[in-house]
Design an enzyme around this catalytic site. Structure first.
Site, PDB file in Angstrom:
ATOM      1  N   ARG A 284      44.567  31.911  48.876  1.00  0.00           N
ATOM      2  CA  ARG A 284      43.232  32.460  48.282  1.00  0.00           C
ATOM      3  C   ARG A 284      43.789  32.727  46.994  1.00  0.00           C
ATOM      4  O   ARG A 284      44.972  33.000  46.305  1.00  0.00           O
ATOM      5  CB  ARG A 284      43.120  33.849  48.751  1.00  0.00           C
ATOM      6  CG  ARG A 284      42.070  34.628  48.245  1.00  0.00           C
ATOM      7  CD  ARG A 284      42.423  35.656  47.129  1.00  0.00           C
ATOM      8  NE  ARG A 284      41.351  36.479  46.710  1.00  0.00           N
ATOM      9  CZ  ARG A 284      41.473  37.123  45.591  1.00  0.00           C
ATOM     10  NH1 ARG A 284      42.458  37.107  44.913  1.00  0.00           N
ATOM     11  NH2 ARG A 284      40.591  37.981  45.294  1.00  0.00           N
TER      12      ARG A 284
ATOM     13  N   THR B 157      45.690  44.468  38.785  1.00  0.00           N
ATOM     14  CA  THR B 157      45.790  43.351  37.764  1.00  0.00           C
ATOM     15  C   THR B 157      45.771  43.607  36.299  1.00  0.00           C
ATOM     16  O   THR B 157      45.105  44.815  35.793  1.00  0.00           O
ATOM     17  CB  THR B 157      44.419  42.663  38.190  1.00  0.00           C
ATOM     18  OG1 THR B 157      44.403  41.973  39.410  1.00  0.00           O
ATOM     19  CG2 THR B 157      44.350  41.491  37.206  1.00  0.00           C
TER      20      THR B 157
ATOM     21  N   THR C   1      47.880  38.445  37.865  1.00  0.00           N
ATOM     22  CA  THR C   1      47.867  39.339  39.129  1.00  0.00           C
ATOM     23  C   THR C   1      48.687  38.304  40.303  1.00  0.00           C
ATOM     24  O   THR C   1      48.904  37.452  40.515  1.00  0.00           O
ATOM     25  CB  THR C   1      46.493  39.453  39.598  1.00  0.00           C
ATOM     26  OG1 THR C   1      46.327  40.262  40.564  1.00  0.00           O
ATOM     27  CG2 THR C   1      45.764  38.094  40.097  1.00  0.00           C
TER      28      THR C   1
ATOM     29  N   THR D 221      38.715  43.310  36.432  1.00  0.00           N
ATOM     30  CA  THR D 221      39.767  43.705  37.573  1.00  0.00           C
ATOM     31  C   THR D 221      38.771  44.092  38.650  1.00  0.00           C
ATOM     32  O   THR D 221      37.787  44.526  38.680  1.00  0.00           O
ATOM     33  CB  THR D 221      40.623  44.868  37.081  1.00  0.00           C
ATOM     34  OG1 THR D 221      41.526  45.074  38.280  1.00  0.00           O
ATOM     35  CG2 THR D 221      39.803  45.961  36.786  1.00  0.00           C
ATOM     36  N   GLY D 222      39.435  44.018  40.061  1.00  0.00           N
ATOM     37  CA  GLY D 222      39.025  44.418  41.051  1.00  0.00           C
ATOM     38  C   GLY D 222      38.565  43.173  42.154  1.00  0.00           C
ATOM     39  O   GLY D 222      39.347  42.243  41.932  1.00  0.00           O
TER      40      GLY D 222
ATOM     41  N   SER E 100      50.732  45.008  41.995  1.00  0.00           N
ATOM     42  CA  SER E 100      49.569  44.208  41.842  1.00  0.00           C
ATOM     43  C   SER E 100      49.925  43.020  41.092  1.00  0.00           C
ATOM     44  O   SER E 100      49.219  42.292  40.811  1.00  0.00           O
ATOM     45  CB  SER E 100      48.220  44.891  41.621  1.00  0.00           C
ATOM     46  OG  SER E 100      47.991  45.789  42.566  1.00  0.00           O
TER      47      SER E 100
HETATM   48  N1  ASP Z   1      40.960  40.612  40.454  1.00  0.00           N
HETATM   49  C1  ASP Z   1      42.233  40.372  41.105  1.00  0.00           C
HETATM   50  C2  ASP Z   1      42.028  39.522  42.371  1.00  0.00           C
HETATM   51  O1  ASP Z   1      41.119  39.485  43.040  1.00  0.00           O
HETATM   52  C3  ASP Z   1      42.790  41.717  41.855  1.00  0.00           C
HETATM   53  C4  ASP Z   1      42.637  42.994  41.021  1.00  0.00           C
HETATM   54  O2  ASP Z   1      42.054  42.947  40.023  1.00  0.00           O
HETATM   55  O3  ASP Z   1      43.411  43.789  41.547  1.00  0.00           O
HETATM   56  O4  ASP Z   1      42.715  38.819  42.406  1.00  0.00           O
END
Ligand code: ASP
Length: 331
Positions: free
Chosen positions: A219, A191, A209, A242-243, A89
Site C-alpha cells: 500500500r 506523518t 511517513t 496528514t491522516g 509513524s
Molecule cells: N497520510 C499518511 C498515509 O496515509 C498517514 C498519516 O498521515 O499518518 O500514509
C-alpha cells in the site's frame, strides 16, 4: 499548548500579512473575478510542520538561520522524526505493514517546481534524502520498492533494520488479536509534512511517513505523491496533509489547497475547503484527516476533521505547538 487563536491574538503578524492579501477584484457589470497576484517578498522565514514536531522545525530553522535554502531546511526537518525510534509513524521505529515490514513513503519539492519521491521503500532510514536524490539525479519523479532501494544503495545509503522491538511487539499483539483485516488506525497518524520559507522568500516542502499502521503490503498513501501529501508553488504557497491518505489522494488535496490560494483564498479558507470537500464526497463525518498551508506572505492555515490535530510553527516569534481544534467546524 497554545491554541492558534492565542497565537494570533498575541501577534500583529496576520494584520501585517493582510496588507498583502491577494485581492479578488470584481467588475460589477460582468461579475467576473480577477485574481490579483500575491505580493512577493513580504514573508519572514518560517517553518510549519504537522503534529508535535518541535525538534524537526528547530532543525529546519537552524538551516534557514544559517542562510540555507528552504529545500535544505525541509529535508533536515523531516530527517528528525525519520531517525527517532519513538516516532512510530515515520522512518526508523515506524509501525510495520500487516505482514511485519516497515515500508516508507516520502516526497520533496523545491521552489522551482522540481520534485522527487520514493514509495514502498524498505530498509533505508532517510527516505526523504533518497527522494531528494531522485529529484536531483534522475530524469524521474518517483521510484518505488526494490528500484528505489537499489537506487539508494547505489548512492551510498546503507540498509538498516527499521523495525524496533517496541513496534514489533505491538504488531505481534495486533496479529494475535486476529485483526488482520486493515482498519483505519485512528491514533497512529503522525506523518511529518513540513513547509519552509527561507530568507530569499523561497518555499519548499517535504513529507515522510511509514504510512497507515498495519496497512496491506504494498500500500502507498498520499505522502509520497506530489500534489496529494504535499505540494508547493513558489508563486503562491505550499500545503501538506496528514491522516487517512486515501481520502487525500482522491481530491489531490495539497494541490487543491494551493490552487484555492492561487484563486484568492486565505490559507485557512483553503484548508477548510479541502477538508469539507473530503467530507462531502465521501459522506463521512468523522475521520482523521487534516491540512496545513502557508502562502507567499507567510500567512498560514491549519484544519482537521478531528479535534486532536496539532501542528508546530516556528517564526521569529518562536517555536510552538498549536492545537488547531478550535477551528473545527461540523459540516
Ligand atoms: N497520510 C499518511 C498515509 O496515509 C498517514 C498519516 O498521515 O499518518 O500514509
Amino acid at each position: 499548548m497554545l491554541t492558534r487563536k492565542d497565537f494570533l491574538k498575541r501577534t500583529s503578524f496576520t494584520a501585517l500579512g493582510s496588507l498583502f492579501l491577494p485581492v479578488i477584484a470584481c467588475n460589477n457589470n460582468s461579475k467576473e473575478k480577477k485574481v490579483v497576484p500575491l505580493a512577493k517578498g513580504s514573508a519572514s522565514p518560517l517553518v510549519i510542520a504537522t503534529w508535535k514536531n518541535l525538534k524537526a522545525t528547530e532543525a529546519a530553522m537552524h538551516v534557514i538561520k544559517n542562510n540555507g535554502s528552504a529545500l535544505d531546511a525541509v529535508e533536515a526537518g523531516a530527517k528528525v522524526p525519520e531517525a527517532d525510534p519513538e516516532d512510530m509513524s515515520v522512518g526508523y521505529g515506524g509501525r510495520p505493514d500487516r505482514d511485519g515490514f516497515v515500508t516508507l513513503d516520502a516526497c520533496i519539492m523545491d521552489e522551482n517546481g522540481n520534485t522527487g519521491s520514493v514509495t514502498f521503500l524498505q530498509h533505508i532510514i532517510h527516505p526523504i534524502s533518497v527522494a531528494r536524490l531522485v529529484m536531483e539525479k534522475t530524469p524521474h519523479v518517483m521510484l518505488s520498492g526494490d528500484g528505489a532501494l537499489q537506487f539508494a544503495l547505489g548512492n551510498g545509503f546503507n540498509t538498516e533494520n527499521l523495525l524496533t522491538d517496541k513496534a514489533k511487539a505491538e504488531w505481534e499483539e495486533w496479529v494475535k488479536e486476529n485483526k488482520y483485516t486493515p482498519v483505519v488506525n485512528e491514533h497512529n497518524h503522525d506523518t511529518i509534512g513540513i513547509l519552509a520559507i527561507d530568507n530569499k522568500q523561497n518555499i519548499s516542502g517535504a513529507c515522510s511517513t511509514s504510512g497507515w499502521a498495519y496497512k496491506m503490503h504494498g500500500r502507498v498513501g498520499d505522502s509520497p505523491i506530489p500534489g496529494a501529501g504535499m505540494y508547493v508553488d513558489n508563486e503562491v504557497g505550499g500545503a501538506c496533509a496528514t491522516g487517512t491518505g486515501e481520502l487525500v489522494v482522491k481530491i489531490c488535496g495539497s494541490f487543491l489547497v494551493v490552487e484555492l490560494m492561487r484563486k484568492g483564498a486565505t490559507p485557512q479558507e483553503a484548508v477548510e475547503e479541502a477538508v469539507h470537500r473530503i467530507v462531502k464526497k465521501n459522506h463521512i463525518k468523522d475521520e482523521q484527516v487534516g491540512f496545513l498551508a502557508v502562502n507567499k506572505n507567510g500567512e498560514h492555515g491549519a484544519y482537521a476533521l478531528r479535534e486532536n490535530f496539532s501542528y508546530t510553527y516556528y517564526t521569529d516569534k518562536g517555536n510552538s505547538v498549536f492545537d488547531a481544534s478550535f477551528e473545527l467546524k461540523k459540516v
